[in-house]
Design an enzyme around this catalytic site. Structure first.
Site, short mmCIF file in Angstrom:
data_model
loop_
_atom_site.label_atom_id
_atom_site.label_comp_id
_atom_site.label_asym_id
_atom_site.label_seq_id
_atom_site.Cartn_x
_atom_site.Cartn_y
_atom_site.Cartn_z
CG HIS A 178 -28.43 -13.46 27.08
ND1 HIS A 178 -29.19 -12.93 26.07
CD2 HIS A 178 -28.08 -12.42 27.89
CE1 HIS A 178 -29.30 -11.61 26.25
NE2 HIS A 178 -28.63 -11.28 27.34
CG HIS B 68 -1.78 -1.21 1.33
ND1 HIS B 68 -1.31 -2.44 1.74
CD2 HIS B 68 -3.10 -1.39 1.05
CE1 HIS B 68 -2.31 -3.32 1.71
NE2 HIS B 68 -3.40 -2.71 1.30
CD GLU C 58 -20.17 -6.10 24.95
OE1 GLU C 58 -20.19 -5.42 23.90
OE2 GLU C 58 -21.12 -6.14 25.75
CG HIS D 63 -5.97 1.62 -0.57
ND1 HIS D 63 -6.10 2.04 0.73
CD2 HIS D 63 -6.00 0.25 -0.52
CE1 HIS D 63 -6.21 0.98 1.52
NE2 HIS D 63 -6.16 -0.11 0.80
#
Ligand code: TPP
Ligand code: MG
Length: 657
Positions: free
Chosen positions: A468, A30, A406, A261
């Site tokens: 869950h 890149h 999280e 890029h």
């Protein structure tokens, strides 16, 4: 052209030349990002960053994180030019080849000057938040003389667009981490094209709303960059500097477009770039005067480092500081004592509670442990009396309220562990490990000592139901290399596993813990978990069956065993708190525990895929290969076949009885 510009421009062009030539040689990589951010990086390294190439691990160095890891040639160029021993020019010549530490993306375990492994966009910034947390915490503990540095980040549009960015900057703004400065490569280009294909967000407004200070500059005007970075450094809030740049700057026909890029410029465009930049040096050669300027800049850091060393020698906390930065645990047998105490009084507790009891014993003794939870403190049982809250009012605190973040939590813990001086642990429900899975993977890849406290580890959590209830999670986490997954069966194993996790200095650990109570199965000590699996209860009658189980199902395995024994079928119960640790034992130990000539049965309240390795084709795997359901835990275990009544006939059928 000012004197500054006259010197800095060729220095920045050295980055451009190395980057385009290395990508061309590799025929992969890149060039756009390093060429676009060369000017900003040159100002950062020459005027702001505190570093000493002779001592890449100097504890009080500034941390530099290349969050836009695809632009790896930027950091490889900077490390080489400023005089780090690695990478050498040969390493750069071999960019992206098997033997070179100049891997496709920067990897902390290949080059001492690389603070963290980046490439998965957004996680670099989030790790930098963790580094800034660790810096403030250690500053509060050891004072300005020993800990007084900053965290600098270069991030691209992708890093700012990823969801984790929101988590990370929300946390940083809330915690007022003023020593964190993010330099945004505001080039308005990503792989697919202009950013207006996919976003119309007011990024500065979003950062301001999160409590950040925002600056902007022309990323190709050295004086303006310096002004903006100085303003960032001076402000008490975390800072975002929007550096307006042109991707691939310097390549006359390709700059500014998305094609620069991630593809080599090609021979023709490289020749045109050399001409446009008046760069006459051959590939992988840096003109003597330009290299001398870079090396002089690199050499400047030595004085700050030696002054710091002098302060360290005169500091009463020298030994403790060095111990913590080295990652050595305090000496003594504190953990063993804590386990002995737990053994003294048998207890029927959930392993999450057992973990809390272990933590209550360990955290006062191991002051580098810094805990936290993603808004499930009371469920994960991660907070102890010794770990008071970490807040802007008290950076000396050792408990982070990460909020419902999280992924941000896991990445921040990686940053904390890599910064050094702290051992982070943090909790959430096991089922939500998916939310932070790539950061767990990066903990493992980066050899970061992070302990994940993942509770509510099966259908045993009961009424919250299948959203869950983890089913595939324990086994899928076991798939990640260099991650140790512990699933302890009782209070004793939990304490043992905590100790083992802390001793895993070069890898992360997961503790999968129950919501529901479990009886104490172990009577003796003996650090049996250290072998990954062990004989918990041997057969009385002639052995025909070995049951191997983990966590909450070990209790059931013992009950099944007792029922079989009552019918004269000799049965061993093997508890396996850590599959990977057992796999690492010698063949004799493994064969003795799981012999060839008996029926082997696995019981784990999760997917059965993978247990064949231990029970063989002729064995029996008891598990759950569907989603769970909402009901009380006892009802669910029965419903899904985790009962003596359901399992004993299956085993007898296998035995032909
Ligand atoms: C999480 C993640 N998703 C996707 C990618 C693949 N990827 C690498 S760079 C990139 C575009 C990034 O755009 P930007 O940050 O603006 O970089 P620039 O093109 O300006 O160099 C993408 C999608 C990745 N590395 N990480
Ligand atoms: Mg971009």
């Amino acid at each position: 052209m000012s004197l500054d510009t006259a010197r800095l421009a060729p220095m920045a062009n050295a980055i451009r030349a190395l980057s385009m030539d290395a990508v061309q040689a590799a025929n992969s990589g890149h060039p756009g990002m390093p060429m676009g951010m060369a000017d900003v990086a040159t100002v950062l390294y020459s005027k702001f960053l505190k570093f000493d190439p002779a001592q890449p691990r100097w504890p009080d160095r500034d941390r530099f994180v290349l969050s836009a890891g695809h632009g790896s040639m930027l950091i490889y160029s900077l490390l080489h030019l400023t005089g780090y021993a690695q990478p050498t020019m040969d390493d750069i010549r071999n960019f992206r080849q098997l033997t070179s530490p100049c891997a496709g993306h920067p990897e902390n375990f290949l080059l001492p000057g690389v603070e963290c492994t980046t490439g998965p966009l957004g996680q670099g910034i989030a790790m930098a938040v963790g580094m800034a947390i660790a810096e403030r915490h250690l500053n509060a503990t050891f004072g300005d003389d020993l800990v007084d540095h900053r965290t600098w980040v270069i991030a691209g549009d992708g890093c700012l667009m990823e969801g984790i960015n929101h988590e990370a900057i929300g946390l940083a703004g809330h915690l007022k981490l003023g020593r964190l400065n993010v330099l945004w490569d505001d080039n308005r280009i990503t792989i697919d094209g202009d950013t207006d294909l996919s976003t119309s967000e007011d990024i500065p407004a979003r950062y301001r709303a999160a409590g950040w200070h925002v600056e902007a500059c022309d990323g190709h005007d050295f004086a303006d960059i310096e002004r903006a970075l100085a303003a960032a450094q001076a402000d008490g809030r975390p800072s975002l500097v929007a550096c307006r740049t042109i991707i691939g700057k310097g390549a006359p026909n390709k700059q500014g477009g998305h094609n620069v890029h991630g593809s080599p410029l090609g021979a023709e465009e490289i020749a045109a770039t050399r001409e446009a930049l008046h760069w006459t040096a051959a590939p992988f050669e840096v003109p003597g005067d330009v290299l001398a300027d870079w090396r002089a800049l690199g050499a400047k850091g030595a004085s700050a480092r030696t002054e710091w060393e002098q302060r360290l020698v005169n500091n009463s906390q020298e030994k403790e500081f060095l111990r913590r930065m080295a990652g050595d645990l305090p000496s003594g047998d504190a953990a063993a004592k804590a386990i002995a105490e737990l053994l003294a009084t048998p207890q029927k507790v959930a392993t999450r509670k057992a973990s809390e009891l272990a933590l209550e014993a360990l955290t006062p003794l191991i002051s580098e442990m810094v805990g936290g939870s993603a808004d499930l403190t009371g469920s994960n049982n991660t907070k102890t009396k010794a770990t008071t809250p970490f807040s802007p009012a008290d950076y000396g605190g050792r408990y982070l309220y990460y909020g419902i973040r999280e992924f941000g939590m896991a990445a921040a813990m990686n940053g904390m562990a890599l910064h050094g001086g702290v051992i982070p642990y943090g909790g959430t429900f096991l089922v939500f490990s998916d939310y932070c899975r790539n950061a767990i993977r990066l903990s493992a890849l980066q050899h970061a000592r992070v302990v994940y406290v993942l509770t509510h580890d099966s259908i045993g959590l009961g009424e919250d139901g299948p959203t869950h209830q983890p089913v595939e999670h324990v086994m899928s986490l076991r798939l990640i290399p260099n991650l140790e997954v512990f699933r302890p069966a009782d209070i004793v194993e939990t304490a043992e596993c905590w100790e083992l996790a802390l001793r895993n200095a070069d890898k992360p650990s997961v503790l999968a813990l129950t919501r529901q109570n479990l009886p104490q199965l172990r009577e003796g000590g003996g650090a049996l978990s250290a072998r990954g699996a062990y004989l918990l209860k041997g057969a009385d009658a002639a052995r025909q069956v070995v049951i191997v189980a983990t966590g909450s199902e070990v209790e059931l395995a013992v009950a099944v065993r007792d029922a079989l024994e009552a019918e004269g079928i000799g049965t061993d119960v093997v508890s396996m708190p850590s599959m990977s640790r057992f796999q690492a034992q010698d063949a004799d130990y493994r064969a003795a525990l799981l012999p060839k000539d008996v029926l082997k049965v696995s019981i784990e309240a999760g997917v059965t895929l993978g247990w064949e390795r231990f029970v063989g084709d002729e064995g029996l795997t008891i598990g759950i290969d569907t989603f769970g359901a909402s009901a009380p835990a006892e009802v669910l275990f029965k419903h899904f076949g985790f009962s003596v009544e359901a399992i004993v006939p299956k085993i007898k059928a296998k035995l032909g009885r």
